[in-house]
Write an enzyme that holds these catalytic residues in place. Structure first.
Site, PDB file in Angstrom:
ATOM      1  N   SER A 581      -4.517  -9.723  12.742  1.00  0.00           N
ATOM      2  CA  SER A 581      -3.856  -8.640  13.474  1.00  0.00           C
ATOM      3  C   SER A 581      -4.164  -7.302  12.821  1.00  0.00           C
ATOM      4  O   SER A 581      -4.431  -7.239  11.605  1.00  0.00           O
ATOM      5  CB  SER A 581      -2.334  -8.851  13.489  1.00  0.00           C
ATOM      6  N   TYR A 594       6.214 -10.346   9.585  1.00  0.00           N
ATOM      7  CA  TYR A 594       4.990 -10.555  10.354  1.00  0.00           C
ATOM      8  C   TYR A 594       3.807  -9.829   9.705  1.00  0.00           C
ATOM      9  O   TYR A 594       2.736 -10.402   9.509  1.00  0.00           O
ATOM     10  CB  TYR A 594       5.198 -10.067  11.788  1.00  0.00           C
TER      11      TYR A 594
END
Length: 704
Positions: A581, A594
């Protein structure tokens, strides 16, 4: 014999369906062909051909003229459609006898078939065209049923055929398919008027009728009688295949051994090009490979041309105990290497002994069929359909050997005859006309979380580029839906499926075992499965933190570890791609769990790239951002969390994400799939430890 009480074949004719086709001889040909092809006891996939002759108007003269419709080159009668037929003028085809120069020149006749074509849009005529054209019957079936070939391949098959059918089935000695065989069939008929069919030595069966139905029933009757004769003789000469020599492992242990060994075998068989595997422990296979006669019969090879064209001249029999300890991979490779070297040497000698001045160059010398007594049969070929069909054909060959040994003695084709089929210039021309392999042909991919979202998009892209994929998910219902979708789009041979919980080592190991059993191993591992939780540190719970790290970091570790073990067994490298990501680089609000887990994933990529380079295993990262469409990542409150962090509503997120990019683009799952393909498609084969951002351009996410 009652048409509906066959024991060894299936009577599938439906009078109502046939009545709908009344008057349409071509339609009835297609119907009959599909019924025959639906029963693998009658013919193999892609094997055999069927025809009909009927009158149609000549577009040049307007006169009614006799036309033959026959299965064209390639294809399968079980799925045959009108577009798969060749249509030829019967009188023109038969007139080719006038210019035929003899058996030494029969190959030149194939191009002349084109001068006989009636329908210019029809399929190219196959080499078997004259076999149908020189016989006068309206409907003809040429099939390769195991029961008939068992008689055709028996040492005294001609006499058995005469005795069994009382002279109503003719016999033609072995000739390779072509013009000369067509003339031989006509000669046999002329010398034996009133026969109902012809047995082709070591090859197959011709049967016929004046109508589609008569041909269908005649075919079933003849094959049923062959099968009954074989069954009635089983055991009379002694136990089948000389009786059992060893016992099979229990089912669960057979599958475990096969899954452990398949990647090693794939490594050996892929020395020239990447191969895809198939495994079967069918009872018929086990009876043969566990028998006393295995060592005598296996080297003989197969008889029917359709069989050995797909299975090579003979199989490789492994000298491993059924319960052999396979844990020491290096030791097993060392033990197997001489067997593969010997097989390659045998095949090379076969080529050099039999080749002609104009023979095509020697092909891959590795075995296609590998027999593991007590465990099962492996096959390896260029794609899953080809390797699965090879397994089916060798199973048919086993049936033929079983039947021939029961009634007489099995005989295979002489090596020179087999070579002349395998390296036939017409077969070589057919191979040269085949489409160029796609970028990922022969490659096997396991993408975690591939039943939806980004993972499914990656799987779609890989299959479209020629790979086979192992779909997986933690949710069975979602997985079933994905499998149905892929099967409908690409066919059953494109996909395998397994449940996978990436946080569980046993589940991961089972998934790679499933890949090995389905396809022989794996080439590409994509760690895609994930979840997302967007909360401030004050709101973030320890349970959520652990869940993020379990799925994203530990999951990537577990799956990669299991994948590396398989890649090392194969020994020719591979790819691991981690879907990470932008958040691995960018520090934003409400994202401690996250974002830090993604950073750990990114660095684990670099660590594995550094460790696995010597194994030619490339490890790379794709960094998406804001993939909203069809993505499961937005479930569970993530969208609400990000909207809250940016002070906007959930509905405003897509536009917000697009506007903050340099390209002002919305990112789709397909964009991530394209990035993955960039790493594995062949152009970046020397790239490892790299990251590819697919975020529309987020300056904060630039790598420094």
């Amino acid at each position: 014999m009652s048409n509906k009480n066959y024991k060894h074949v299936s009577y599938l004719w439906d009078d109502a369906k046939a009545a709908e086709l009344a008057g349409d001889e071509v339609g009835l040909l297609i119907y009959r062909s599909n019924l025959l092809g639906a029963d693998l006891r009658l013919t193999n996939y892609g094997g055999g051909n069927t025809s009909c002759k009927a009158f149609a108007k000549d577009p040049l003269t307007g006169q009614e003229t006799e036309i033959m419709w026959v299965k064209g080159s390639g294809g399968d009668i079980g799925t045959l459609k009108r577009s798969g037929l060749a249509a030829l003028y019967v009188d023109r085809l038969r007139s080719l006898k006038n210019i035929y120069r003899g058996v030494e020149f029969e190959d030149e006749m194939v191009e002349l078939f084109n001068h006989c074509i009636y329908d210019l849009a029809s399929k190219a005529p196959s080499i078997d065209t004259p076999l149908h054209g020189f016989l006068p019957f309206k409907h003809i079936d040429h099939l390769h049923p195991d029961a008939a070939i068992a008689i055709a391949a028996a040492k005294d098959g001609k006499q058995i055929t005469q005795d069994l059918f009382g002279g109503t089935i003719g016999w033609v000695e072995w000739k390779k398919p072509g013009f000369e065989l067509g003339l031989s069939l006509k000669k046999c008929l002329d010398e034996n008027p009133g026969i109902r069919g012809i047995m082709l030595g070591s090859h197959g069966l011709f049967t016929w009728g004046d109508t589609a139905y008569e041909s269908y029933v005649n075919t079933l009757d003849v094959i049923e009688k062959c099968a009954e004769y074989i069954e009635s003789n089983l055991g009379k000469k002694g136990p089948v295949f000389g009786g059992q020599k060893i016992e099979s492992l229990p089912k669960e242990q057979r599958l475990s051994q096969a899954a452990s060994l398949a990647p090693i075998l794939r490594g050996f068989t892929s020395s020239k090009q990447k191969m895809v595997g198939h495994f079967t422990d069918d009872d018929r296979v086990l009876q043969f490979i566990n028998s006393n006669d295995l060592d005598r019969l296996a080297p003989l090879g197969t008889s029917c041309p359709d069989h050995f064209l797909r299975t090579k001249i003979s199989p490789l029999v492994l000298e491993l105990a059924p319960n052999e300890d396979l844990s020491d991979v290096a030791a097993i490779k060392a033990k197997l290497a001489p067997a593969f070297e010997a097989y390659r040497a045998m095949y090379t000698e076969y080529y050099n002994t039999c080749k002609h001045d104009n023979s095509p160059a020697i092909r891959d010398t590795n075995p296609v069929v590998i027999l593991y007594p007590g465990v099962g049969m492996f096959t390896f070929s260029k794609d899953k359909q080809t390797t699965r069909v090879a397994a089916e054909f060798y199973t048919n060959a086993i049936n033929v050997m079983r039947g021939a040994e029961a009634i007489s003695e099995y005989t295979s084709l002489p090596r020179q005859e087999a070579f002349d089929i395998e390296y036939w210039l017409l077969e070589e021309a057919k191979l040269q006309r085949m489409p160029k392999p796609k970028s990922l042909s022969g490659r096997i991919a396991l993408i975690t979380g591939s039943a939806g979202g980004i993972g499914k998009a990656i799987a779609h892209k890989f299959v479209q580029e020629g790979a086979v994929v192992v779909l997986n998910d933690i949710n069975q219902e979602r997985l079933d839906e994905a499998v149905a979708e892929f099967t409908a789009a690409y066919g059953k041979d494109s996909v395998a499926a397994t449940l996978l919980n990436v946080t569980d080592e046993a589940s991961s190991a089972a998934a790679f075992d499933a890949a090995a059993l389905a396809f022989g191993g794996v080439d590409i591992v994509v760690n895609n499965a994930g979840i997302s939780i967007s909360k401030s540190i004050a709101e973030h719970t320890l349970e959520e933190w652990d869940r993020l790290y379990d799925i994203l970091v530990k999951g990537q570790f577990i799956v990669s570890k299991a994948g590396v073990a398989v890649l090392r067994k194969q020994g020719f490298g591979g790819d691991i791609i981690n879907i990470v990501s932008k958040n691995a680089v960018v520090a934003g609000p409400n994202n401690p769990g996250y974002g830090s887990a993604k950073a750990a994933q990114a660095h684990l990529t670099r660590l594995l790239a550094a460790e696995l380079g010597a194994d030619k295993i490339r490890v790379n990262t794709v960094n998406p951002d804001a993939v909203i469409a069809n993505s499961n990542i937005w479930a569970g409150g993530w969208a609400e969390g990000r909207a809250k962090a940016y002070g906007i509503t959930v509905d405003e997120l897509p536009a917000y994400y697009a506007k903050r990019t340099l390209l002002n683009e919305i990112i789709l799952p397909e964009d991530i799939a394209n990035a993955c393909f960039a790493f594995v498609g062949g152009l970046l084969g020397k790239s490892t430890g790299n990251a590819l951002n697919v975020d529309g351009g987020v300056a904060m996410g630039f790598y420094r």
